[in-house]
Design a protein around this motif. Sequence first.
Motif, PDB file in Angstrom:
ATOM      1  N   ASP A  46       0.677  -0.991  -0.088  1.00  0.00           N
ATOM      2  CA  ASP A  46       0.136  -0.032   0.138  1.00  0.00           C
ATOM      3  C   ASP A  46       1.003   1.305   0.096  1.00  0.00           C
ATOM      4  O   ASP A  46       0.573   2.187  -0.736  1.00  0.00           O
TER       5      ASP A  46
ATOM      6  N   MET B  23       2.630   1.518  -3.713  1.00  0.00           N
ATOM      7  CA  MET B  23       1.443   1.877  -4.674  1.00  0.00           C
ATOM      8  C   MET B  23       0.894   3.463  -4.275  1.00  0.00           C
ATOM      9  O   MET B  23       0.595   4.164  -5.106  1.00  0.00           O
ATOM     10  N   THR B  24       0.724   3.515  -3.023  1.00  0.00           N
ATOM     11  CA  THR B  24       0.360   5.131  -2.649  1.00  0.00           C
ATOM     12  C   THR B  24       1.285   6.068  -3.199  1.00  0.00           C
ATOM     13  O   THR B  24       0.830   7.190  -3.701  1.00  0.00           O
TER      14      THR B  24
ATOM     15  N   SER C 114       0.612   6.627  -6.683  1.00  0.00           N
ATOM     16  CA  SER C 114      -0.669   7.178  -6.930  1.00  0.00           C
ATOM     17  C   SER C 114      -0.584   8.800  -6.431  1.00  0.00           C
ATOM     18  O   SER C 114      -1.107   9.900  -7.189  1.00  0.00           O
TER      19      SER C 114
ATOM     20  N   CYS D 269       3.161   5.400 -14.273  1.00  0.00           N
ATOM     21  CA  CYS D 269       2.804   5.196 -13.055  1.00  0.00           C
ATOM     22  C   CYS D 269       1.676   4.099 -12.757  1.00  0.00           C
ATOM     23  O   CYS D 269       1.866   3.096 -11.902  1.00  0.00           O
ATOM     24  N   LYS D 270       0.792   3.984 -13.605  1.00  0.00           N
ATOM     25  CA  LYS D 270      -0.172   3.164 -13.799  1.00  0.00           C
ATOM     26  C   LYS D 270       0.234   1.580 -14.047  1.00  0.00           C
ATOM     27  O   LYS D 270      -0.138   0.773 -13.247  1.00  0.00           O
TER      28      LYS D 270
ATOM     29  N   ILE E  80       1.918   0.592 -10.686  1.00  0.00           N
ATOM     30  CA  ILE E  80       0.826   0.362  -9.735  1.00  0.00           C
ATOM     31  C   ILE E  80       0.438  -1.206 -10.157  1.00  0.00           C
ATOM     32  O   ILE E  80       0.073  -2.011  -9.348  1.00  0.00           O
ATOM     33  N   HIS E  81       0.303  -1.508 -11.311  1.00  0.00           N
ATOM     34  CA  HIS E  81      -0.348  -2.610 -11.924  1.00  0.00           C
ATOM     35  C   HIS E  81       0.757  -3.727 -11.600  1.00  0.00           C
ATOM     36  O   HIS E  81       0.142  -5.021 -10.982  1.00  0.00           O
TER      37      HIS E  81
ATOM     38  N   GLY F  60       0.672  -4.481  -7.651  1.00  0.00           N
ATOM     39  CA  GLY F  60      -0.697  -4.900  -7.408  1.00  0.00           C
ATOM     40  C   GLY F  60      -0.902  -6.461  -7.993  1.00  0.00           C
ATOM     41  O   GLY F  60      -1.565  -7.257  -7.137  1.00  0.00           O
TER      42      GLY F  60
ATOM     43  N   GLU G  96      -8.826   0.099  -4.266  1.00  0.00           N
ATOM     44  CA  GLU G  96      -8.407   1.711  -4.157  1.00  0.00           C
ATOM     45  C   GLU G  96      -7.677   2.028  -5.320  1.00  0.00           C
ATOM     46  O   GLU G  96      -7.826   3.243  -5.759  1.00  0.00           O
ATOM     47  N   HIS G  97      -6.816   1.060  -5.696  1.00  0.00           N
ATOM     48  CA  HIS G  97      -5.815   1.425  -6.741  1.00  0.00           C
ATOM     49  C   HIS G  97      -6.377   0.988  -8.318  1.00  0.00           C
ATOM     50  O   HIS G  97      -5.462   0.738  -8.961  1.00  0.00           O
ATOM     51  N   HIS G  98      -7.658   0.414  -8.069  1.00  0.00           N
ATOM     52  CA  HIS G  98      -8.229   0.234  -9.368  1.00  0.00           C
ATOM     53  C   HIS G  98      -7.632  -1.035 -10.200  1.00  0.00           C
ATOM     54  O   HIS G  98      -7.341  -1.223 -11.284  1.00  0.00           O
TER      55      HIS G  98
END
Length: 1539
Positions: free
Chosen positions: A1197, A1200-1201, A1204, A1237-1238, A1241-1242, A1245, A1313-1315
Motif C-alpha cells: 500500500d 502503490m500510494t 498514486s 505510474c499506472k 501500480i499494476h 498490485g 483503491e488502486h483500481h
Amino acid sequence: MLDDFRVEWLCRRTCQMLNIDRSIFIDMLERHNGFNEDQIDKFLTTNTALHERSYALIFHREDSKRDVWQLIETIDEEELDDLDDDETDQQFILNVNQPINIETEFSIDYVVNYARLSSGDSIDSTYEYLKNIQRLLVMNQYDNKNYYFELKSYRQTHLYCEYYHYHNLTKKTFVYFIRTDIQQYLIQSSTFDEMNLIMNENIICGFIPDEQPLVSLVEILSLIYHDILPSTNQQSSTNELKSSPNETLTQRDQLQLSLNRFRLHIKSTLRQMQGEFNLTIPNKDLLTSGDETDEEYVENFEFIVYNWERILQEEMNNELNRRVLNSSPLAELEFWHERSIRVTSILEQMKNDDVMKIIRVLTNIDSPSLCGFNNIKLQLQSYLLEATDNYKFLSTIDRHLKTLQMEKSFQTIIHMLPNLMQGLKTIWTMSKYYNKDERFVPLMEKIANEIINRVQQKIDIRTLLSSYTLNEAENLCYQSKQLLLQWKIEYQNTRAKLENDKHNFSTWNFEHRILFDRTDYLSQICDDLIRMLSNLNEFYDIFGLEMKAVTGDEQMVDRVLEHVAGLKNSFLSCHFDMFNRENSQQWHSFIEEFNHRSSIIEQEAKIFIQASFTQLRSAETALDMLMKFQKIDTTHVLAYEMVRQFTAILLQYCKEIDGIYDLFVKYKDNPPIFKGLPPIAGAIQWSRFLFKRIKLPMIKFLSVDQLLQSEQGATAKQRFIEIGTLLKKYEEELYTKWLDSVTKNLPIYLKQSLLIDAEQRPDLFLDSNHVELIHSSPGYRLPLYITKKDTNRMPTSIDQSHSIVNKLKLYKEKCHLFQYVFDPMGTKKKIEIKYLINYDPNLTESLTECYHLEKLGFNLPESIMQINLQYSKFEQVSTELRSMLEDYHLTIASLDTIEVSLLQSSIEQIQNSIQPGVSRISFGEIGNIDYINQCKQKLEQFHSILNQIRKISSVIREHLESFRFCIVDPTVPGHDDGSLFTCREYFEFLSMKRHDIGLSLKRRYELIGPLLTKIEALVFGTNTGKHKTMHPFYAYWENEIFSSLVELVVRNLCQFYENIFGSSSLFTIDVILAPPRIKLQPPLEEIINSIRRSAHAISQLPKHFVRWLHGTCLSCPSTSVHEENLEAPDFTFYNDVKQHPDVASALKPVRSYVSGLVTHLNRRLSQLLTYNDLWKSDKQKYTSRFALKSRTYSDYDEIMTVFSKINQTFDRFLINKNIYSIELRFKQFHQALKHHCKEWIHHYGQHLYLNMSNKLKEIDHILNNLLQGLNHDADTVPDLKFVLNIITQINQQQESIGHQIDEIIQSYQILEEHHFEYPQTEWILMNTLFPRLEKLVEQSLIVQHRLKPIRERFREIIQYDIDLFQRMIDELVEKFDNYGPYRIESDLDQIFLLVKQYEQDIDKIEQRKLEIINIMKLFHMPLISYPNLIRVQKEINGLNTLFNLYEEFKRNKKLWSNILWAELHINDLIVNVDLFIKNFRRLSPAIKTTIVGHSVEKYLSGDLRKQTSFFCDTYEGRSPSVQSLLSQNYVCHVDPSEV
C-alpha cells in the motif's frame, strides 16, 4: 423571489416562525382567486386618514391528512392472468375509460363507490374493512391497458390569512403583523434590502402558541414592554425641580401604570382559572357507581369530606396567618386583592360539580360530616366579603398612593395630599375594618413612612452636591420641607373637620409620636440644610469671575474658593444617617463645625476685599460688581464690606484717566492705527478710542446717587473734562493740516500718464540680476504698480517740518519691484515687465482718507468730494489696465522662439497700440477707457491667431504623441476555447498586426504636411508649403517627428522585451516525452530565431515614413532605378533612426535575453529528469525483486500510494508552467508519466494479488477443514479427542485466522483503491470469511457444550492413562539412579554413551507427557507436575554439557597432534589448552562436583601434563636459538601455578 418585496418580507417571516415551506405561502396567495393577496394589500396600504383604525394581519396553519390511490406500474396480459389464478390475493378492481398517466389519482370515496373486489363481492361501505387492502387494479378501456395503483397517505399543510374579521383562532398557533406607523403608505422599494429596513421599522411581528395564549401575553408584557417603558422613578432629577405645582403624571407614566395593572389583571385571571389547589377525589368511580342506602358508599363520601375539611382548615389558617410584608401603602391594597383572589379560588373549588354531587348526597341523608365543611364555607365567605370591601375602599385612594410613590415632583405630591386625606377620612368613616385605631393607624404610618422614604431618597447628604447645583439642592430641600410640613397640616385640618362634624364620627386621636415624630425631625434637618446651602451659594456669588476681574489677584480668589470648596466637600465626610434621631448629636456637631469654618472664611475674605480694592485693575468693572451686590437680597457681612469700596473705585478711576493722558502724550506723533485705516483717519480714530475709555465709567458714575458729589468725585469729574478737551483739540488740528495738503496735491496726481515704459525708467527697479518668484496662489497678479519706498510710518505731529504736505519733499518715491519674475503657472517661464501702471499710491491714500473721514463725521469741501466721487472710476481704470497688461505680459512670455519668429509683425502692432498710454493719456482724461478697450481688441486678435496656431500644433503634437506611445505589439487573443496561440501562430499574428499599425501611423504622418500648410495660409495667406519665413518652423517639426520615431522604436523594443521576457503567458510550447529524453515542440532553435526576427522587425517601422524636401513640408518623390545592381535610394527615416544611439543600444540586449531564456528552458527540462525512474523499461524486474522479500500489505500500500501521489502531483503541478512569456504545456508529458505510474501500480498490485489470492484459498481451506472436523462423530475416545482437539484449534487459531482475514480484506481494499482488476468471485468469497469464522466459533461452543457429558464419561479412561504414565516415569527414575552414568567410574566414553541412551528415553517420555497434557486440557483436568522427571532432565543436561566439553577437547587434541613443527605456534597451543581449563571452571558447582565432573577434570589436567613433558622433551632436542625462542614463549604464556 416575489415581485412585491413587501409580500416577500411577510413570506420569509411567516415561513420562519410557523416552520413551513415557501410554497405553502405562495399556495395561500393563489387560493380563492387572489382573495388572500387582496387582504395583504389592504393591510399594507391602510391609511388612518381614510380609515378609523388599523387591524392586525394574522397567519395560521392547519395540518391535515390525505389518502389517495397513485399509479405504481403497468401490467401486461400474462401478469394479469397469473393474478387471476391467485385467489388468495384480495384487491380492488376499477373499470375506467379515460387517459391515465403518472399524475393520475383516485380518491377513497371514488374507489368505494365505483370499484369492486377481485373475488366478485360487493364492497362494504365501512371504511375500516378497506384499510387492509392496499392495491387497486385499474382496467382502462381507453387504451386497453391495465394499471396497478397503491394507496398512499400524504400530510398537507395549509396556510390561512385573517384580516378585519378573525375566526377560529382558538387553540391555534398563529403569527401576527402590526403596523406601527399607519399615517402613510408602505411604498414598494427598488431592492429587497431597502424594503427589509423599511418593514423592520414600520411593522411589529410576533408568535402566539396554541397553548395558553394568556401566558404568552403576560410574558410579552413583562419581558418586552416593561423594559421599553421605564419606571417613573428613572427620570432626571433636574426635571423634578422644574416641574410646576399643578403638574400631574405624564402620559408615559400613566401608560406604564395602566400596563402594569392590565398585566396584574391577566395574572389574577390565570390564577383564578388554574386555582391554588384542588379538592381531589381519590376514586371517581364512586360518583357513578353506588347507592345512598349503601353504608360503605356513604362512609367513603364522609371520609372524603373530612379530608377536605382538614385541607380547607389548613388553607384558611395559612391565609389568615399571611401578613403584609412590604411597608408601602400600595402593598396593603395588593394584599387584600391577593386575599380575595385566593379565597375566591378556594370557594370555586368547593362549588365544583363533583364536590357538589358529594355534598348533595350527604345532605340528603343529613350526614353530620357536613357541619365542619359548611362552617369553613361560611367563614371563607365572610373573609371574602371583608377582603373585597377593604380592596374597594383602598382603591379609592389608589391613584393618590401611586402619585405619592412614583411622582417625580414634590409640588405635585403636596397638591395631592388634601385629596389623600379626604379619601382616608372616607375610609375611616365608612369602612367596617379600618374604623378601629389599631387597624387605621398602621395604614397612616405606612403613608408617613412613604413620605419619609421619598424625602430620604432625594436628599442624600453624600450625593446632594455632586448631583445638583447649589440652587437646585437648596430648592430641593425647600420642597422636601414643604412636603413634610404639609403632611402634618393636612392631618390637623382633617382632624378638625372630624371634630366639628355633627354626625358624631369618632375623631382622630392618634398618637402624635407615631405619625409626626420623624417628619418633624426631617423638617428640621431640611431647614439646617437650606441655611448651609444658602451660605455656600453666597460665597460663590461674591467670589466669582467679577471679583477676579476687579482685583486682578486670581490666586487669592482661587484660594478663598478652595476653602469654600473644602467647606462644600465637608458634606461628603458625613458618614452617618442624619435623618435618624439617634444621630442628632452628631448632626449638631456637624452644623457647629460648618458654622465655625464658614466664619473663618468670612474673616479671611473680608481682609482680602479690603486689601484688593486699594489695588483695583478696572474702575468700571469694580463699579459693575458693586452695583450687582446692591441688587442681591442678602445680609451677608461680605456684601456689606463690598459696598463700602466706592471711594477706592473713584481713586482707581483717576489713575486710569492719568494713564490715558500718558498714552496720548507718548503716541500722539505716531499713534497706533487700526488695520486698513489711512494715517489721518487712523490717528483720529485712536484719539476717539482713548476718549471712549474714560467716558463709559463716567456715565456709570452718574447713575449712582451722590457718588460724584463727594470730594473725590468732584476731582475725578474735573480731570475727565480736561483730558476730553485736549483730545478734541488734537483731532481738529490733524484734520486741518490734512485738508490743506490734499487740496494742493490731488490735481497733480490726476495729470500723470497711465503707464510707464520700464526700459526708459530702470531706476524704478531693484537689482536686475535678481529675479522674483510670484506666489503661486489661484488669483496671482504681476507686480505692475509703482509702490512707495518702505519707510517708517508718517508722523502725525502738528510740526510743520513733519506734516503730510512736505511728505513728497522729504522722501523720494521709488518702486520695490523686479523687472523679471517667474510665472508659477505652467512652465514657470521668465516674464519681463515692460510696462508699469502709473497709479500713484498717494492718490489712493488721499481718496481713502476722504472716505473714512466722511464716515467719522467731517464735512469735506465740494472739490474734494467731486474727486472722491470718481474714486470708483479710477479703480476701474486701474483694474482694466492691470487686466490688459497682465494679458499682454503673460501672452508674450508664453510664446516660444518659433512662435515669436512666426508672429513678429503682430507683436509690433500690439506694442504700437499700447504706446499712447505711456506718453499722452492720463487718469484725468475722458478717453482712457476707450484706449484700454482698443488695446484689448488688438490682444484679442492676436489671441485668435495664436490660438489657431496652437490648436493646429496640438493636433500635430497629438499625432506625434500617438507615434511615441503607440504599442505595435497588441494583446494577443487566444483561440475560441480560451487557449493561447502556439509559437508560430503568435509571431505570425504579431507580424500581421504590426503591418496594419504601421500603415495606420503612416496615414497620420501624411496629415502633418497639410496642417503646416494651413498655418502658412493663416499667418501669411499662401498655401505653397515652402514659405521662406517658415523654414525654421518646418525644421522644428521634422526634428520632432524624428524624435517621436526614435521613441516609438525604443519604447516598443523595451515593451517587446518586457512581453517576451515577462511573467505573462503569450504563447505555448509542448513538452513531450521521447524516452530516454525530453523534447520541446517546436524545437528550441526555431523559438530563438522567431524572437530575434521579431525584435529586428520593430526597428524597421520607420520605413513607412518618407522624409520632406529641404525647407518644405512636402514629401520626397519616389525614384526608380533601372539598373539591377543598384538599390533605390531610401528617403525614409529608417537609416537615421537605426543609427541613433538609443535604438542601437536597445537592439543589443536581444542576444543576452535569448541566452537567459535558453538557460531557463534547459534548467526546467533538467528538473523533469528527476522522474526518469518512472519510464524505466524493466518494471517487472524491479517489482519481482521487491516481492522476493517478506512484504506485508502495508508495504504494498505504501509503495502503490507513492505512485498514486506522484500521479496526483502531475495533475496538480505539471499541467502548465511559465518560463518568461512562454507557457510550457505538459499535457502529453503528463499523460505519458501517468501511464508509467499506472504500469508500476499494476505490477505491484499483481504480486500483492497473487499472495493474497493464495492466502484466501488457504484460509478457505482451513475453515472448511475445521468445520468438517467439528462435525465429526465423537462416539469413541479417539474421535472425542479429535473433536476436542478441533475445538482447541479453533479457540487457539481464532485470533490468528481473524488477523489473516483482516489482512486479506485490507489487501483487496488496497487493490480496489488502486483500481486493480481481479475476479469478482474472490471478492464474494472474501466477504464470507468473517461470517464463516464467527459461525465456526459459535458452533464450536455449541459442540463443546454438547460433548460435556461424553467428556465426563471418558474421564476415567484418561485417568488410567495418567497413572500408567506416572509408572513409566518412576521406572525411568529408578533405573537412572541405580544403573545410570554416575555408577560408572573412569570410562568417560561409556558414560557419555549411556547418557545418550537416557536422553532418547526422556524424549519419548516428554512426547508422551505432551499428549497427556493436551488430553487433560481437552477434558479440563488439573495438570500434574513431575519433579523426579525434571530432576533427571536437569542432570542429563549437565552431563551433556560435560560431554560437549570432553568431545571438543578430544577433537582439538587430534588436530594439535597433526600440526607440523614448522607450522606450530606455541602461544596459540598454550592459550587453547588454558581456555578448556577455564571453561570447565566456569561451570556450576552442581556439575563440577559430580563423579563425572571429577573424571573430566582429571582427564583435562592429566593431558595437560603430558603436553608439558612432551614440550620439554622437544625443547631439549632443539638448537640453542630455538630453545631460547621456545623458552621465552612458554614463560610468557604458561602460568606456573597451572602447570
